[in-house]
Design a protein around this motif. Structure first.
Motif: not given
Length: 416
Positions: A301, A311, A315, A324
């Motif tokens: 990440l 993923e 974010l 993260v």
């Protein structure tokens, strides 16, 4: 002259007696009000914008919609004509003065353990400390055969109990106070104890290992309260008092419980509940996080390269608050790594939170309300499934993947 003195002395004594009686009643009313908080009466019997305890809450059940009743001292629409014994029978046995049986959406199987002293204080409060209201809630009208309330007597015979609270042998007074609260007034078992085929709680007291061992409510997986190996006693106290601690933040049905009940509890009672939870044990110590897996998720990440869809969505939508590391910020943003709602066998709670968001209640010890926005208008079903799957399998989490059909089902439920 002597007669006047004697008469004056009697007047003074009577005035003192009346004052003492009024003071005693005030004290009992306050005690009853506190007990009503312990019993969370307001959560079901008070609607926003309506008079306190005037009823009308729609309670969704497997049998249909059950509406809470008016429990103000109004003599026509409420409980103003109830004697104390009739009040006790309604609360502890689920039987009204005319013989009508209540449905166990009213948690009388748990309330059966309330002491006579607490029932008395509760009765005095509702009769003298609550304003009468002429509000008439909707009538509960279930389909046949559930509309036949007389059948509840057989359900009660099979699944309810009139046994009083039994202290735990060898436990401290503090632990037993906690046991009394969770078994009776707190009616914690109505959500946290697994239910049988007849929607009965499989256990009603601490002597049975199934009691508070976890369950399911409206599709949400409800965690076990026995031991809580990931939390310290103070973290439990903090959670019940404020809806948040260093690891978690409240969501779902528990939000109302904290807002209307546990946040009003005394420090001593909160500590007693926490002590009881630790006393029950029930689980071995939580395993240490899988350090290698945690580090791998954090590193990927952080680098933000070759990301999966889940993923990337994390974010873009979650990382600013949960970071993260998946650890969030203590008492502000809950951690996702090893969180109960994330690792639940049924992902409904997590999906619901992603779609609809969540908001912590405002309490005396934590008046600020922190809200997570919902992403239902921003993310489609496939994206929510991908995001939820990453969260359930990132860091040291090891839950099953989420599919599009599960997301669709939750999204549809939010439209009702």
């Amino acid at each position: 002259m002597n007669f006047k003195r004697v008469l004056l002395a009697h007047v003074v004594l009577l005035a003192g007696a009346f004052a003492a009686s009024a003071q005693a009643d005030d004290s009992l009313i306050k005690q009853g009000e506190y007990i009503s908080r312990l019993g969370d009466c307001g959560a079901c019997h008070t609607l926003p914008g309506k008079p306190a305890f005037s009823g009308g809450l729609a309670i969704e059940s497997n049998l249909g919609t059950i509406y809470s009743t008016n429990i103000t001292p109004d003599k026509q629409h409420g409980i103003g004509n109830y004697s104390e014994q009739q009040f006790s029978d309604a609360v502890r046995k689920g039987v009204l003065p005319d013989g009508t049986h209540l449905y166990p959406a009213m948690p009388y199987p748990d309330y059966a353990k309330i002491t006579d002293a607490d029932i008395h204080a509760l009765y005095v409060y509702f009769m003298q400390g609550v304003k009468p209201s002429a509000e008439q809630p909707p009538e509960t009208d279930l389909s046949f055969p559930f509309s036949q309330r007389w059948g509840m007597r057989f359900w009660n015979w099979a699944f309810a109990s009139d046994e009083p609270f039994r202290p735990i042998g060898g436990a401290t007074a503090e632990v037993n106070r906690g046991a009394y609260l969770v078994e009776s007034l707190g009616h914690c078992g109505s959500c946290h104890t697994p239910r049988g085929i007849a929607m009965n709680e499989k256990a009603l007291d601490s002597s049975d290992s199934r009691f508070l061992s976890g369950g399911s409510l409206n599709g949400w997986e409800v965690p076990s309260l026995r031991g809580l190996p990931n939390w310290t006693e103070q973290e439990t106290v903090d959670y019940l008092a404020t809806g948040r601690n260093d690891k978690a933040a409240v969501g779902g049905e528990m939000t109302s419980v904290i807002e209307h009940s546990t946040s009003w509890m005394s420090e001593a009672d909160l500590k007693a509940i926490s002590a009881w939870i630790k006393f029950t044990g029930g689980h071995p110590p939580a395993p240490a996080p899988a350090t290698q897996a945690v580090s791998a998720t954090e590193a990927k990440l952080t680098a933000a390269k070759n990301l999966t869809t889940g993923e990337r969505l994390y974010l873009d939508n979650c990382g600013a608050c949960h970071f993260v590391t998946g650890k969030g910020a203590p008492r502000i943003f809950p951690q996702l790594d090893q969180a109960t709602i994330v690792n639940a066998g049924d992902p409904t709670g997590l999906i619901h939170t992603i779609l609809a968001g969540a908001q912590q209640p405002s309490t005396a010890k934590a008046p600020s309300t922190l809200a997570m926005p919902g992403f239902s208008s921003r993310l489609n079903d496939e994206e929510v499934a991908q995001l939820a799957t990453f969260i359930r399998q990132g860091w040291s989490n090891k839950a099953d993947a989420v599919n599009v059909e599960q997301v669709k089902e939750v999204r549809e439920s939010l439209k009702k």
